[in-house]
Write an enzyme that holds these catalytic residues in place. Structure first.
Site, PDB file in Angstrom:
ATOM      1  CE1 TYR A   1       0.322   1.805   4.275  1.00 12.93           C
ATOM      2  CE2 TYR A   1       0.718  -0.541   4.525  1.00 12.93           C
ATOM      3  CZ  TYR A   1       0.806   0.749   5.006  1.00 12.93           C
ATOM      4  OH  TYR A   1       1.379   0.992   6.220  1.00 12.93           O
ATOM      5  CB  CYS A   2       1.563   3.983  -1.784  1.00 13.57           C
ATOM      6  SG  CYS A   2       0.380   4.064  -3.140  1.00 13.57           S
ATOM      7  CD  GLN A   3      -1.273   9.200   2.062  1.00 12.94           C
ATOM      8  OE1 GLN A   3      -0.397   8.617   2.672  1.00 12.94           O
ATOM      9  NE2 GLN A   3      -2.319   9.723   2.682  1.00 12.94           N
TER      10      GLN A   3
END
Length: 129
Positions: A88-90
């Site tokens: 995941y990232c932003q």
């Protein structure tokens, strides 16, 4: 003048075709999961936050380790190929790019969090907590 329009249309068609092809290929190796689906599987997998360290320190999913996208090429050996990888990232863009890199390295089970960390409502850990 007509040939200029034909060239422009051809470029647009090629771009759209490339984009659709890339998306279809991505679906063969990458699964986007809702938060509920993500929660069900990430504890049995490698949970990786690909955001930058300052973003990670400001809050991350409990149990995640930080492997920033900017360091992925240098640190790709830290990711096991025989275990599922939950990324995941932003918002989902960097994690999708990271998944493509890991696919090239031989990772087979790749998952990304739909909407990224900004949509996450589950448990969060901060550096100060």
């Amino acid at each position: 003048m007509l040939w200029q329009w034909l060239i422009l249309i051809a470029i647009i068609v090629i771009f759209i075709g490339y984009t659709i092809g890339k998306m279809l290929y991505q679906r063969t190796y990458l699964k986007t999961l809702t938060q509920e689906e993500f929660i069900k599987g990430y504890r049995k997998a490698q949970l990786i936050d690909v955001r930058e360290p300052n973003e990670f320190d400001n809050g991350h999913i409990l149990g995640a380790r930080n492997l920033p996208m900017t360091q992925m090429k240098m640190r790709k050996g830290e990711v096991r190929k025989d275990k599922p990888v939950y990324l995941y990232c932003q918002n989902g863009m960097r994690s999708t790019r990271a998944a493509a890199m890991l696919k090239k390295q031989g990772c087979k089970e790749l998952y990304v969090l739909k909407g990224g960390f900004k949509k996450w409502t589950g448990k969060v850990k901060t550096k100060n907590a």
